[in-house]
Design a protein around this motif. Structure first.
Motif, PDB file in Angstrom:
ATOM      1  N   ARG A 159      46.438  34.239  39.468  1.00 39.26           N
ATOM      2  CA  ARG A 159      46.354  32.772  39.477  1.00 39.26           C
ATOM      3  C   ARG A 159      45.605  32.279  40.714  1.00 39.26           C
ATOM      4  O   ARG A 159      44.796  31.351  40.633  1.00 39.26           O
ATOM      5  CB  ARG A 159      47.749  32.151  39.428  1.00 39.26           C
ATOM      6  CG  ARG A 159      48.357  32.130  38.053  1.00 39.26           C
ATOM      7  CD  ARG A 159      49.616  31.281  38.003  1.00 39.26           C
ATOM      8  NE  ARG A 159      50.685  31.793  38.844  1.00 39.26           N
ATOM      9  CZ  ARG A 159      51.566  32.713  38.475  1.00 39.26           C
ATOM     10  NH1 ARG A 159      51.511  33.238  37.270  1.00 39.26           N
ATOM     11  NH2 ARG A 159      52.514  33.107  39.296  1.00 39.26           N
ATOM     12  N   ASP A 160      45.857  32.897  41.859  1.00 43.99           N
ATOM     13  CA  ASP A 160      45.157  32.511  43.083  1.00 43.99           C
ATOM     14  C   ASP A 160      43.657  32.780  42.964  1.00 43.99           C
ATOM     15  O   ASP A 160      42.835  31.967  43.397  1.00 43.99           O
ATOM     16  CB  ASP A 160      45.724  33.253  44.294  1.00 43.99           C
ATOM     17  CG  ASP A 160      47.124  32.809  44.665  1.00 43.99           C
ATOM     18  OD1 ASP A 160      47.580  31.747  44.181  1.00 43.99           O
ATOM     19  OD2 ASP A 160      47.780  33.540  45.444  1.00 43.99           O
ATOM     20  N   LEU A 161      43.292  33.916  42.364  1.00 47.88           N
ATOM     21  CA  LEU A 161      41.875  34.221  42.168  1.00 47.88           C
ATOM     22  C   LEU A 161      41.217  33.235  41.211  1.00 47.88           C
ATOM     23  O   LEU A 161      40.087  32.805  41.438  1.00 47.88           O
ATOM     24  CB  LEU A 161      41.706  35.651  41.655  1.00 47.88           C
ATOM     25  CG  LEU A 161      41.904  36.751  42.692  1.00 47.88           C
ATOM     26  CD1 LEU A 161      41.984  38.112  42.017  1.00 47.88           C
ATOM     27  CD2 LEU A 161      40.795  36.730  43.732  1.00 47.88           C
ATOM     28  N   VAL A 162      41.911  32.865  40.150  1.00 43.85           N
ATOM     29  CA  VAL A 162      41.375  31.885  39.204  1.00 43.85           C
ATOM     30  C   VAL A 162      41.155  30.546  39.905  1.00 43.85           C
ATOM     31  O   VAL A 162      40.140  29.877  39.686  1.00 43.85           O
ATOM     32  CB  VAL A 162      42.308  31.744  37.978  1.00 43.85           C
ATOM     33  CG1 VAL A 162      41.941  30.541  37.129  1.00 43.85           C
ATOM     34  CG2 VAL A 162      42.286  33.021  37.147  1.00 43.85           C
ATOM     35  N   ALA A 163      42.092  30.164  40.774  1.00 42.84           N
ATOM     36  CA  ALA A 163      41.950  28.906  41.516  1.00 42.84           C
ATOM     37  C   ALA A 163      40.733  28.946  42.443  1.00 42.84           C
ATOM     38  O   ALA A 163      39.978  27.974  42.534  1.00 42.84           O
ATOM     39  CB  ALA A 163      43.220  28.617  42.312  1.00 42.84           C
ATOM     40  N   SER A 165      45.411  43.862  37.000  1.00 45.29           N
ATOM     41  CA  SER A 165      44.616  44.402  38.111  1.00 45.29           C
ATOM     42  C   SER A 165      43.122  44.334  37.819  1.00 45.29           C
ATOM     43  O   SER A 165      42.335  43.870  38.656  1.00 45.29           O
ATOM     44  CB  SER A 165      45.016  45.854  38.395  1.00 45.29           C
ATOM     45  OG  SER A 165      46.347  45.931  38.814  1.00 45.29           O
ATOM     46  N   PHE A 166      42.718  44.801  36.649  1.00 49.63           N
ATOM     47  CA  PHE A 166      41.288  44.797  36.322  1.00 49.63           C
ATOM     48  C   PHE A 166      40.751  43.394  36.108  1.00 49.63           C
ATOM     49  O   PHE A 166      39.613  43.099  36.466  1.00 49.63           O
ATOM     50  CB  PHE A 166      40.993  45.695  35.124  1.00 49.63           C
ATOM     51  CG  PHE A 166      41.047  47.155  35.463  1.00 49.63           C
ATOM     52  CD1 PHE A 166      40.237  47.686  36.449  1.00 49.63           C
ATOM     53  CD2 PHE A 166      41.926  47.997  34.818  1.00 49.63           C
ATOM     54  CE1 PHE A 166      40.289  49.022  36.796  1.00 49.63           C
ATOM     55  CE2 PHE A 166      41.993  49.339  35.137  1.00 49.63           C
ATOM     56  CZ  PHE A 166      41.172  49.863  36.132  1.00 49.63           C
ATOM     57  N   ASP A 167      41.557  42.511  35.539  1.00 47.36           N
ATOM     58  CA  ASP A 167      41.118  41.128  35.384  1.00 47.36           C
ATOM     59  C   ASP A 167      40.936  40.475  36.754  1.00 47.36           C
ATOM     60  O   ASP A 167      39.968  39.752  36.985  1.00 47.36           O
ATOM     61  CB  ASP A 167      42.119  40.344  34.528  1.00 47.36           C
ATOM     62  CG  ASP A 167      41.490  39.154  33.843  1.00 47.36           C
ATOM     63  OD1 ASP A 167      40.275  39.197  33.540  1.00 47.36           O
ATOM     64  OD2 ASP A 167      42.209  38.172  33.599  1.00 47.36           O
ATOM     65  N   GLY A 168      41.857  40.733  37.675  1.00 52.20           N
ATOM     66  CA  GLY A 168      41.727  40.216  39.035  1.00 52.20           C
ATOM     67  C   GLY A 168      40.504  40.771  39.728  1.00 52.20           C
ATOM     68  O   GLY A 168      39.752  40.033  40.393  1.00 52.20           O
ATOM     69  N   TRP A 169      40.261  42.061  39.563  1.00 50.52           N
ATOM     70  CA  TRP A 169      39.084  42.688  40.170  1.00 50.52           C
ATOM     71  C   TRP A 169      37.810  42.071  39.610  1.00 50.52           C
ATOM     72  O   TRP A 169      36.871  41.773  40.338  1.00 50.52           O
ATOM     73  CB  TRP A 169      39.122  44.194  39.907  1.00 50.52           C
ATOM     74  CG  TRP A 169      37.891  44.896  40.368  1.00 50.52           C
ATOM     75  CD1 TRP A 169      37.579  45.262  41.643  1.00 50.52           C
ATOM     76  CD2 TRP A 169      36.791  45.293  39.554  1.00 50.52           C
ATOM     77  NE1 TRP A 169      36.347  45.875  41.675  1.00 50.52           N
ATOM     78  CE2 TRP A 169      35.835  45.904  40.401  1.00 50.52           C
ATOM     79  CE3 TRP A 169      36.514  45.190  38.197  1.00 50.52           C
ATOM     80  CZ2 TRP A 169      34.637  46.414  39.924  1.00 50.52           C
ATOM     81  CZ3 TRP A 169      35.315  45.699  37.727  1.00 50.52           C
ATOM     82  CH2 TRP A 169      34.396  46.304  38.593  1.00 50.52           C
ATOM     83  N   ARG A 170      37.785  41.828  38.288  1.00 48.39           N
ATOM     84  CA  ARG A 170      36.617  41.232  37.638  1.00 48.39           C
ATOM     85  C   ARG A 170      36.364  39.808  38.145  1.00 48.39           C
ATOM     86  O   ARG A 170      35.234  39.431  38.459  1.00 48.39           O
ATOM     87  CB  ARG A 170      36.830  41.214  36.117  1.00 48.39           C
ATOM     88  CG  ARG A 170      35.677  40.639  35.330  1.00 48.39           C
ATOM     89  CD  ARG A 170      36.049  40.463  33.863  1.00 48.39           C
ATOM     90  NE  ARG A 170      37.232  39.636  33.655  1.00 48.39           N
ATOM     91  CZ  ARG A 170      37.231  38.294  33.693  1.00 48.39           C
ATOM     92  NH1 ARG A 170      36.124  37.631  33.954  1.00 48.39           N
ATOM     93  NH2 ARG A 170      38.351  37.619  33.465  1.00 48.39           N
ATOM     94  N   ILE A 171      37.423  39.031  38.272  1.00 50.41           N
ATOM     95  CA  ILE A 171      37.292  37.659  38.766  1.00 50.41           C
ATOM     96  C   ILE A 171      36.824  37.663  40.216  1.00 50.41           C
ATOM     97  O   ILE A 171      35.936  36.887  40.594  1.00 50.41           O
ATOM     98  CB  ILE A 171      38.619  36.894  38.603  1.00 50.41           C
ATOM     99  CG1 ILE A 171      38.891  36.654  37.109  1.00 50.41           C
ATOM    100  CG2 ILE A 171      38.593  35.567  39.357  1.00 50.41           C
ATOM    101  CD1 ILE A 171      40.288  36.154  36.816  1.00 50.41           C
ATOM    102  N   GLY A 197      33.194  38.406  40.378  1.00 44.34           N
ATOM    103  CA  GLY A 197      32.423  37.236  39.965  1.00 44.34           C
ATOM    104  C   GLY A 197      32.342  36.189  41.068  1.00 44.34           C
ATOM    105  O   GLY A 197      31.298  35.578  41.277  1.00 44.34           O
ATOM    106  N   ILE A 198      33.444  35.983  41.764  1.00 43.45           N
ATOM    107  CA  ILE A 198      33.458  35.031  42.884  1.00 43.45           C
ATOM    108  C   ILE A 198      32.491  35.487  43.959  1.00 43.45           C
ATOM    109  O   ILE A 198      31.690  34.692  44.471  1.00 43.45           O
ATOM    110  CB  ILE A 198      34.885  34.874  43.454  1.00 43.45           C
ATOM    111  CG1 ILE A 198      35.801  34.195  42.434  1.00 43.45           C
ATOM    112  CG2 ILE A 198      34.855  34.100  44.769  1.00 43.45           C
ATOM    113  CD1 ILE A 198      37.278  34.254  42.806  1.00 43.45           C
ATOM    114  N   ARG A 199      32.556  36.763  44.309  1.00 42.22           N
ATOM    115  CA  ARG A 199      31.658  37.280  45.353  1.00 42.22           C
ATOM    116  C   ARG A 199      30.195  37.133  44.941  1.00 42.22           C
ATOM    117  O   ARG A 199      29.342  36.809  45.760  1.00 42.22           O
ATOM    118  CB  ARG A 199      32.013  38.723  45.672  1.00 42.22           C
ATOM    119  CG  ARG A 199      33.247  38.860  46.504  1.00 42.22           C
ATOM    120  CD  ARG A 199      33.337  40.248  47.121  1.00 42.22           C
ATOM    121  NE  ARG A 199      34.376  40.269  48.144  1.00 42.22           N
ATOM    122  CZ  ARG A 199      35.585  40.777  47.975  1.00 42.22           C
ATOM    123  NH1 ARG A 199      35.916  41.324  46.821  1.00 42.22           N
ATOM    124  NH2 ARG A 199      36.463  40.761  48.949  1.00 42.22           N
TER     125      ARG A 199
END
Length: 142
Positions: A32-36, A124-130, A133-135
């Motif tokens: 959720r923090d990564l999505v934000a 974990s993989f969804d967070g890594w993917r997000i 993408g942010i980077r």
């Protein structure tokens, strides 16, 4: 004294359940923090004014806080620990294969093991993917 392995495995299930539940709650919060952060980057990537530039700097700081090597290592270690506890529980109950409850406990352990692995890896993989993408977005020029 012979202890019933099915009774003893309760300790293993409790340990795996507690650690696994807290771990998946932590992974969900991390996601959720990564999505934000991703949304904040998306809204401010133009960097047209001072507020947007400040927001992008905050996002760069936040992504480094959320997606670093230590986070991934800790996530991997906790996942491995819970899997170890569950597999150990499966090995422990083999001695009780004649017990009428054995098939039910055995099936429940396997279902929990695969469910835990699937959800943990997905988060974990969804967070890594997000995070990746942010980077990528942050590395692009406005």
């Amino acid at each position: 004294m012979n202890a019933n392995p099915l009774a003893t495995v309760g300790l293993m299930l409790t340990l795996a359940g507690l650690v696994g539940s807290f771990f998946n709650i932590q992974l969900s919060q991390w996601l959720r923090d990564l999505v934000a952060v991703a949304q904040k980057v998306k809204l401010n990537k133009a960097q047209g004014n001072d507020n947007q530039q400040k927001a992008i700097v905050e996002c760069k700081i936040e992504i480094e806080k959320l997606a670093n090597v230590q986070s991934y290592v800790i996530n991997g270690l906790v996942l491995a620990f819970v899997v170890f506890v569950l597999v150990n529980g499966l090995v422990m109950i083999e001695a009780a294969s004649a017990d009428p409850l054995y098939p039910h406990v055995h099936r429940a352990l396997w279902v929990f093991l695969w469910f835990f692995i699937a959800v943990s890896l997905w988060l974990s993989f969804d967070g890594w993917r997000i995070a990746r993408g942010i980077r990528t977005t942050l590395a692009q020029k406005p």
